[in-house]
Write a protein that holds these residues in place. Structure first.
Motif, short mmCIF file in Angstrom:
data_model
loop_
_atom_site.label_atom_id
_atom_site.label_comp_id
_atom_site.label_asym_id
_atom_site.label_seq_id
_atom_site.Cartn_x
_atom_site.Cartn_y
_atom_site.Cartn_z
N ASN A 7 0.85 -1.19 0.00
CA ASN A 7 0.00 0.00 0.00
C ASN A 7 0.89 1.23 0.00
O ASN A 7 1.56 1.53 0.98
N TYR A 9 2.88 3.02 -3.46
CA TYR A 9 3.85 2.54 -4.45
C TYR A 9 4.70 3.71 -4.93
O TYR A 9 4.59 4.18 -6.06
N GLY A 10 5.54 4.23 -4.02
CA GLY A 10 6.44 5.33 -4.36
C GLY A 10 7.88 4.86 -4.25
O GLY A 10 8.20 3.70 -4.57
N THR A 11 8.74 5.72 -3.76
CA THR A 11 10.18 5.41 -3.67
C THR A 11 10.44 4.08 -2.98
O THR A 11 11.15 3.21 -3.50
N ILE A 12 9.88 3.90 -1.82
CA ILE A 12 10.12 2.67 -1.05
C ILE A 12 9.24 1.54 -1.56
O ILE A 12 9.70 0.41 -1.77
N ARG A 34 -2.19 5.93 -5.53
CA ARG A 34 -3.16 7.02 -5.63
C ARG A 34 -3.31 7.54 -7.05
O ARG A 34 -4.38 7.54 -7.61
N GLN A 35 -2.18 8.03 -7.60
CA GLN A 35 -2.26 8.73 -8.88
C GLN A 35 -2.13 7.79 -10.07
O GLN A 35 -1.24 6.93 -10.09
N THR A 86 3.21 4.23 2.46
CA THR A 86 2.60 5.53 2.16
C THR A 86 3.44 6.63 2.82
O THR A 86 4.31 6.34 3.65
N PRO A 87 3.21 7.89 2.47
CA PRO A 87 4.04 8.97 3.04
C PRO A 87 3.94 9.03 4.57
O PRO A 87 2.94 8.59 5.16
N SER A 88 4.97 9.63 5.18
CA SER A 88 5.06 9.73 6.65
C SER A 88 3.73 10.21 7.23
O SER A 88 3.18 11.22 6.79
N GLN A 108 6.67 2.06 7.87
CA GLN A 108 8.02 2.57 7.56
C GLN A 108 8.49 3.57 8.61
O GLN A 108 7.71 4.02 9.46
N GLY A 110 9.09 6.67 8.62
CA GLY A 110 8.51 8.00 8.72
C GLY A 110 7.37 8.07 9.71
O GLY A 110 6.93 9.15 10.10
N ARG A 168 20.57 14.09 2.70
CA ARG A 168 20.17 14.60 1.39
C ARG A 168 18.89 15.44 1.55
O ARG A 168 18.03 15.12 2.38
N ASP A 171 14.67 13.15 -2.26
CA ASP A 171 14.95 12.08 -3.22
C ASP A 171 14.93 12.68 -4.63
O ASP A 171 14.37 13.77 -4.84
N GLN A 302 19.48 6.36 0.85
CA GLN A 302 18.20 6.48 1.57
C GLN A 302 17.05 5.77 0.87
O GLN A 302 16.11 5.30 1.52
P1 NAD Z 1 6.72 8.46 -1.61
O1 NAD Z 1 6.03 9.78 -1.52
O2 NAD Z 1 7.82 8.29 -2.60
O3 NAD Z 1 5.66 7.32 -1.90
C1 NAD Z 1 4.44 7.24 -1.21
C2 NAD Z 1 3.42 6.61 -2.12
O4 NAD Z 1 2.19 6.48 -1.42
C3 NAD Z 1 3.14 7.47 -3.34
O5 NAD Z 1 2.98 6.62 -4.45
C4 NAD Z 1 1.80 8.16 -3.00
O6 NAD Z 1 1.05 8.47 -4.14
C5 NAD Z 1 1.14 7.05 -2.21
N1 NAD Z 1 0.09 7.51 -1.30
C6 NAD Z 1 -0.11 8.72 -0.77
N2 NAD Z 1 -1.16 8.70 0.05
C7 NAD Z 1 -1.64 7.45 0.02
C8 NAD Z 1 -2.72 6.79 0.65
N3 NAD Z 1 -3.53 7.45 1.47
N4 NAD Z 1 -2.91 5.48 0.40
C9 NAD Z 1 -2.08 4.79 -0.42
N5 NAD Z 1 -1.05 5.37 -1.06
C10 NAD Z 1 -0.84 6.67 -0.83
O7 NAD Z 1 7.21 8.14 -0.14
P2 NAD Z 1 8.46 7.26 0.25
O8 NAD Z 1 9.69 8.09 0.14
O9 NAD Z 1 8.41 5.96 -0.46
O10 NAD Z 1 8.22 7.07 1.81
C11 NAD Z 1 7.32 6.11 2.30
C12 NAD Z 1 7.66 5.82 3.75
O11 NAD Z 1 8.99 5.30 3.81
C13 NAD Z 1 7.66 7.05 4.67
O12 NAD Z 1 7.29 6.65 5.96
C14 NAD Z 1 9.12 7.47 4.66
O13 NAD Z 1 9.48 8.23 5.80
C15 NAD Z 1 9.79 6.11 4.66
N6 NAD Z 1 11.16 6.13 4.16
C16 NAD Z 1 11.49 6.87 3.08
C17 NAD Z 1 12.81 6.89 2.65
C18 NAD Z 1 13.24 7.74 1.49
O14 NAD Z 1 14.35 8.18 1.45
N7 NAD Z 1 12.41 8.00 0.52
C19 NAD Z 1 13.76 6.12 3.29
C20 NAD Z 1 13.38 5.30 4.36
C21 NAD Z 1 12.06 5.32 4.80
#
Ligand code: NAD
Length: 355
Positions: A7, A9-12, A34-35, A86-88, A108, A110, A168, A171, A302
């Motif tokens: 749930n 599907y972004g960076t992580i 989402r998008q 999902t985001p923090s 995660q 965040g 950094r 991302d 990261q």
């Molecule tokens: P991201 O913004 O790259 O990805 C988040 C994804 O979740 C996006 O695809 C977004 O569209 C989707 N999203 C948003 N709201 C949503 C919802 N309500 N339901 C389902 N999907 C939803 O974020 P990320 O960087 O992958 O970070 C995710 C988690 O991992 C956070 O807790 C972050 O702190 C943690 N984290 C990130 C990094 C990093 O460097 N990017 C490293 C370690 C941990």
């Protein structure tokens, strides 16, 4: 086969999905997003079943030619366990959904530690996740510190850790983040929150951290000082100890890898997916022992260091196997310790142990 729903599907999320796909004992039963954007198109092209994070976005996905398999509730129903990426802060709001379906979940770094019963990183406290329903995989910086401090604590005892984290700004895809031309104490107060976060997995460690943000998207760099209780007489045994850790990559001086830029270039040349570096990158030449104080510098990717940790946490939370077995499986199927990155810096691993 463990059926895992992703749930977020972004960076992580997308990296964890690919890492799960590489494992022999788990499968991705779908990803919720989402998008309806290029990442959604990529997920569909890669063969992932796509679920709309909100039911009212189903039409949006259809409009770009992707037929969603349902919404996020359908994904949770089909999953043995969910990885929430999902985001923090959003993860905590999703927990009631997982509870309603009696589905265990990983969160995660965040998220606040209170989102889950336990925070983990595999090298340190895999076992603690085995009885939990909800587990938090600690952040990229905390994972990096824990992997470094745990073997030092086991071998020599740790009096105190002091770490300066040069982080950094964002991302590569985070175009809105900064700074773009500054070096910003972040937070300006000392210690930063990273020390207490390390204590969620290593509660007995005395640690102070200082955080800054700089204009790069590549990696974090940590300058670390560890005061050892019972240090060896030279730095060599410490180097050997750290070089023996699978998820610590020692960068030898001859390699000419002088920063995060050359590290990323190196990873891309070595064929790592997305240029990812799942391991801590420890500069061999920075390893120094002054009386009881060990000093070093390491770079942390990261976007990817928490990826193998998520795979291990999945096995832990479902009671699949023990920690060393899980870490071995994860490493083997991702290519940690066996692929070109380690082979190319293999001279560091061939170092003869000191007496
Ligand atoms: P991201 O913004 O790259 O990805 C988040 C994804 O979740 C996006 O695809 C977004 O569209 C989707 N999203 C948003 N709201 C949503 C919802 N309500 N339901 C389902 N999907 C939803 O974020 P990320 O960087 O992958 O970070 C995710 C988690 O991992 C956070 O807790 C972050 O702190 C943690 N984290 C990130 C990094 C990093 O460097 N990017 C490293 C370690 C941990």
């Amino acid at each position: 086969m463990l059926r895992v729903g992703i749930n977020g599907y972004g960076t992580i999320g997308k990296r964890v999905a690919d890492a799960i796909r590489a494992q022999p004992d788990m499968t991705v039963c779908g990803v919720a997003k989402r998008q309806p954007d290029y990442v959604a198109v990529g997920a569909a092209e890669d063969g992932y079943r796509l679920f709309a994070a909100d039911a009212d976005q189903l039409e949006g996905f259809r409009s770009i030619g992707i037929e969603p398999a349902g919404d996020v509730t359908d994904l949770v129903e089909r999953s043995d366990v969910v990885v929430d990426a999902t985001p923090s802060g959003v993860g905590a709001t999703n927990r009631p959904l997982y509870e309603r379906h009696d589905t265990p979940a990983l969160f995660q770094g965040g998220e606040d530690a209170t989102v889950a019963e336990v925070s983990v990183t595999a090298r340190v406290n895999y076992q603690e996740a085995t009885d939990a329903e909800y587990v938090r995989v600690v952040s990229c910086n905390t994972t990096g510190l824990a992997r470094l401090v745990a073997p030092l604590e086991e071998a020599y005892g740790v009096e105190k850790v002091r770490a300066t984290l040069v982080r950094r700004g964002g991302d590569p895809g985070q175009t809105g983040r900064g700074p773009i031309n500054d070096a910003v104490p972040d937070p300006v107060s000392i210690p930063s929150h990273h020390g207490p976060d390390l204590q969620t997995v290593l509660p007995s460690i005395d640690v102070d951290t200082i955080g800054l943000k700089v204009p790069t998207t590549m990696m974090h760099v940590h300058a670390v000082n560890v005061s050892l209780t019972d240090p060896p007489s030279s730095v060599e045994p410490i180097r050997d100890l750290l070089a023996a850790e699978d998820r610590l990559l020692t960068i030898p001086d001859f390699a000419g890898i002088d920063g995060a830029g050359t590290l990323k270039d190196f990873a891309l040349d070595a064929g790592r997916p997305r240029g990812d570096i799942w391991e801590n990158c420890l500069w061999d030449a920075s390893c120094t022992l002054e009386c009881t104080d060990f000093y070093c510098m390491q770079a942390i990717h990261q976007e990817s260091d928490v990826v193998p940790e998520n795979v291990d946490a999945l096995r832990a939370i479902t009671g699949h196997c023990d920690g060393p077995t899980s870490q071995r499986l994860t490493n083997e199927h991702l290519g940690i310790g066996t692929n070109q990155l380690h082979e190319r810096v293999g001279l560091a691993r061939d170092r003869q142990p000191a007496d």
